[in-house]
Write an enzyme that holds these catalytic residues in place. Structure first.
Site, PDB file in Angstrom:
ATOM      1  N   LYS A   1      11.873 -16.264  -8.387  1.00  0.00           N
ATOM      2  CA  LYS A   1      11.317 -15.230  -9.274  1.00  0.00           C
ATOM      3  C   LYS A   1      10.496 -15.877 -10.406  1.00  0.00           C
ATOM      4  CE  LYS A   1      12.826 -11.446 -12.207  1.00  0.00           C
ATOM      5  NZ  LYS A   1      13.955 -10.747 -12.807  1.00  0.00           N
TER       6      LYS A   1
ATOM      7  N   PRO B   1      -5.865 -11.334   7.896  1.00  0.00           N
ATOM      8  CA  PRO B   1      -6.608 -11.123   9.142  1.00  0.00           C
ATOM      9  C   PRO B   1      -6.835  -9.631   9.381  1.00  0.00           C
ATOM     10  CG  PRO B   1      -4.319 -11.715   9.583  1.00  0.00           C
ATOM     11  CD  PRO B   1      -4.526 -11.883   8.108  1.00  0.00           C
TER      12      PRO B   1
ATOM     13  N   ASP C   1      -5.380  -5.741   2.398  1.00  0.00           N
ATOM     14  CA  ASP C   1      -6.568  -6.555   2.666  1.00  0.00           C
ATOM     15  C   ASP C   1      -6.354  -7.995   2.195  1.00  0.00           C
ATOM     16  OD1 ASP C   1      -7.882  -4.414   3.733  1.00  0.00           O
ATOM     17  OD2 ASP C   1      -8.743  -3.765   1.823  1.00  0.00           O
TER      18      ASP C   1
ATOM     19  N   ILE D   1      -6.509  -7.072  11.813  1.00  0.00           N
ATOM     20  CA  ILE D   1      -5.787  -6.931  13.084  1.00  0.00           C
ATOM     21  C   ILE D   1      -6.581  -6.063  14.058  1.00  0.00           C
ATOM     22  CG2 ILE D   1      -3.614  -6.185  14.133  1.00  0.00           C
ATOM     23  CD1 ILE D   1      -2.330  -6.639  11.303  1.00  0.00           C
TER      24      ILE D   1
ATOM     25  N   ASN E   1       0.849  -1.187   0.000  1.00  0.00           N
ATOM     26  CA  ASN E   1       0.000   0.000   0.000  1.00  0.00           C
ATOM     27  C   ASN E   1       0.883   1.236   0.000  1.00  0.00           C
ATOM     28  OD1 ASN E   1      -2.567  -1.149   0.104  1.00  0.00           O
ATOM     29  ND2 ASN E   1      -2.408  -1.480   2.305  1.00  0.00           N
TER      30      ASN E   1
ATOM     31  N   LYS F   1     -17.333   2.085   9.556  1.00  0.00           N
ATOM     32  CA  LYS F   1     -16.190   1.257   9.974  1.00  0.00           C
ATOM     33  C   LYS F   1     -16.075   1.222  11.497  1.00  0.00           C
ATOM     34  CE  LYS F   1     -12.866   1.510   7.150  1.00  0.00           C
ATOM     35  NZ  LYS F   1     -11.758   2.023   6.344  1.00  0.00           N
TER      36      LYS F   1
HETATM   37  O1  C5P Z   1     -11.158  -1.663   6.729  1.00  0.00           O
HETATM   38  P1  C5P Z   1      -9.929  -0.820   6.597  1.00  0.00           P
HETATM   39  O2  C5P Z   1      -8.732  -1.601   6.131  1.00  0.00           O
HETATM   40  O3  C5P Z   1     -10.123   0.420   5.764  1.00  0.00           O
HETATM   41  O4  C5P Z   1      -9.652  -0.330   8.087  1.00  0.00           O
HETATM   42  C1  C5P Z   1      -8.655   0.564   8.380  1.00  0.00           C
HETATM   43  C2  C5P Z   1      -8.218   0.379   9.785  1.00  0.00           C
HETATM   44  O5  C5P Z   1      -8.140  -1.001  10.089  1.00  0.00           O
HETATM   45  C3  C5P Z   1      -6.832   0.931  10.046  1.00  0.00           C
HETATM   46  O6  C5P Z   1      -6.771   1.342  11.392  1.00  0.00           O
HETATM   47  C4  C5P Z   1      -5.940  -0.257   9.790  1.00  0.00           C
HETATM   48  O7  C5P Z   1      -4.724  -0.159  10.488  1.00  0.00           O
HETATM   49  C5  C5P Z   1      -6.796  -1.388  10.315  1.00  0.00           C
HETATM   50  N1  C5P Z   1      -6.625  -2.668   9.615  1.00  0.00           N
HETATM   51  C6  C5P Z   1      -6.086  -3.725  10.299  1.00  0.00           C
HETATM   52  N2  C5P Z   1      -5.961  -4.947   9.675  1.00  0.00           N
HETATM   53  C7  C5P Z   1      -6.373  -5.118   8.405  1.00  0.00           C
HETATM   54  C8  C5P Z   1      -6.930  -4.035   7.707  1.00  0.00           C
HETATM   55  C9  C5P Z   1      -7.022  -2.817   8.339  1.00  0.00           C
HETATM   56  O8  C5P Z   1      -5.703  -3.587  11.449  1.00  0.00           O
HETATM   57  N3  C5P Z   1      -6.231  -6.290   7.835  1.00  0.00           N
END
Ligand code: C5P
Length: 438
Positions: free
Chosen positions: A326, A343, A316, A345, A247, A375
């Site tokens: 490679k 997951p 995601d 987190i 990202n 969210k």
């Molecule tokens: O759903 P989204 O990814 O937009 O959510 C953003 C928030 O969720 C941020 O605080 C990001 O650090 C956290 N997040 C996470 N684990 C993921 C995806 C997002 O902790 N797999």
């Protein structure tokens, strides 16, 4: 991904996060930006005292870095300092008049040595020469800066800078010990290459480190002793031995929040994806690459956390089975990669039986408030910090809104260091209010 060997791949998932480059917001000039946030936040004023060492050139950079923290800098220079850097430079950078003389007619009552420190939170001497340290120890008052230090009623922070022999000299060592006994805070020095060509202790801390230390010193200790676990930066999900999916996240916002939390007195554990940001002094940092590694590190530390702040831009999805070697280019026009979900987190932390006070971030490219609030409810987090992806990613400034049970609070656009302090202040208020209710 390697451009020459770029891969075409089809994404076999219903949802994938896309970042598109939208027109950048109009960049404010340094001066207009400074004035804008100065007007909106309660900034602290400090005197920056510059003495006559070659490290005085770093004092110019220091003015800028202090201003990033929202600190209003008023420069006082010794005559010797003026041989290394001009008052005009310091005036242009600080936006305030520079004083060098006890008898400056701009101070109405001719009491510059008293007036200049009266509304200040601290005097910061950077660089401080061996001679100036000796003057401080003995209470000399034979120029504006030394008199100002003697007549002050605020904190004094001193960043020594000198040749290693001068620093190691028993007289200077005695003076350093005495200054600390007198309640003066020493910032550095560190070891390294010196302007004289020698290497050793005596080198002034870098401007950023001095500015961070001053900001931390001045910050209200709203999170004293509180254990903060946080994530920052992007994750990197490998495709093969040389390629991956990531990202667009610099880690600037997360690292600024780590610094602000440390400044507020918190014990910070930072789990960081790949970032070129300097490690915040005082944080315990675990470096990770993938979301899975980040998740493991968070799981290991979550039980001991009072507050969790998920700033990281976690991917995601990850590649189902990354290749060990490679992937070679073939004459086929398509390559298919299977992605599986990572997951959540933040969601996992918030779903614990006794979760820490949980803060999430939302970067959206449209419908910011609606998506962020959705969210917040779905992930059951205490506070969501929402920002527009197109104006936040990689930038030095940010404009955010904070969403919690009481509603939405908008913060003005400001440098990320300043925004971070406001976010930490809000977290501290909500965390304490929550503790009282429990
Ligand atoms: O759903 P989204 O990814 O937009 O959510 C953003 C928030 O969720 C941020 O605080 C990001 O650090 C956290 N997040 C996470 N684990 C993921 C995806 C997002 O902790 N797999």
């Amino acid at each position: 991904m390697n451009g020459a060997a770029s891969l075409w791949f089809t994404v076999h998932v219903s949802h994938f996060t896309l970042f598109y480059v939208l027109p950048q917001y109009v960049t404010l000039t340094a001066d207009s930006r400074r004035k804008r946030y100065m007007a909106d936040i309660s900034s602290k004023k400090v005197v920056l005292g510059v003495t006559g060492g070659v490290a005085a050139y770093k004092a110019a950079e220091l003015v800028r870095r202090l201003a990033d923290h929202g600190i209003d800098v008023h420069v006082v220079m010794t005559q010797a300092a003026c041989s290394f850097i001009t008052p005009a430079t310091m005036q242009a950078l600080s936006g305030n008049p520079v004083y060098t003389d006890m008898w400056d007619a701009r101070i109405n009552n001719s009491m510059a040595h008293i007036e200049l420190s009266r509304d200040k939170a601290a005097i910061v001497i950077a660089p401080a020469t061996a001679d100036f340290m000796a003057k401080l120890v003995h209470g000399h008052a034979d120029d504006l800066l030394s008199t100002l230090c003697l007549a002050r009623d605020c904190a004094l922070l001193v960043a020594p800078a000198m040749n290693r022999q001068m620093w190691d000299h028993p007289a200077t060592q005695r003076n350093a010990v005495q200054l600390e006994k007198d309640g003066v805070t020493l910032l550095g020095p560190v070891s390294g290459d010196q302007a004289c060509g020698e290497t050793g202790a005596g080198r002034m801390l870098e401007a950023q480190d001095i500015a961070d230390a001053v900001a931390a010193f001045l910050a209200p200790k709203t999170l004293a002793g509180v254990r903060v676990l946080m994530t920052a930066g992007p994750t990197f999900e490998p495709i093969d031995a040389v390629r991956g999916i990531t990202n667009r996240s610099s880690g600037k916002m997360g690292y600024a929040i780590a610094r602000a939390a440390i400044g507020a007195g918190a014990k910070v554990t930072l789990v960081s994806g790949p970032s070129s940001q300097p490690v915040p002094a005082g944080a315990s940092v675990t470096h990770v690459q993938s979301a899975a590694e980040m998740f493991d590190a968070v799981k290991r530390n979550a039980k001991q956390a009072d507050i969790f702040i998920g700033v990281a831009a976690v991917a995601d999805y990850r590649v189902d089975k990354p290749r060990e070697h490679k992937i070679k280019k073939t004459d086929k026009s398509q390559l298919t990669l299977k992605l599986v979900s990572n997951p959540d987190i933040l969601g996992w932390v918030a779903a614990q039986a006794t979760p820490p006070f949980t803060v999430g971030f939302a970067a959206e490219s449209q419908n910011l408030e609606t998506y962020a609030d959705e969210k917040r409810r779905r992930k059951k987090v205490n506070l969501i910090v929402a920002n527009l992806a197109q104006s936040a990613i990689g930038a030095d400034d940010n404009e955010v809104m904070l969403l919690d049970d009481t509603g939405t609070h908008k913060l003005v656009r400001a440098p990320k260091e300043v925004v971070a302090k406001d976010i930490v202040a809000r977290i501290a208020t909500l965390y304490k209010a929550g503790k009282k209710r429990r």
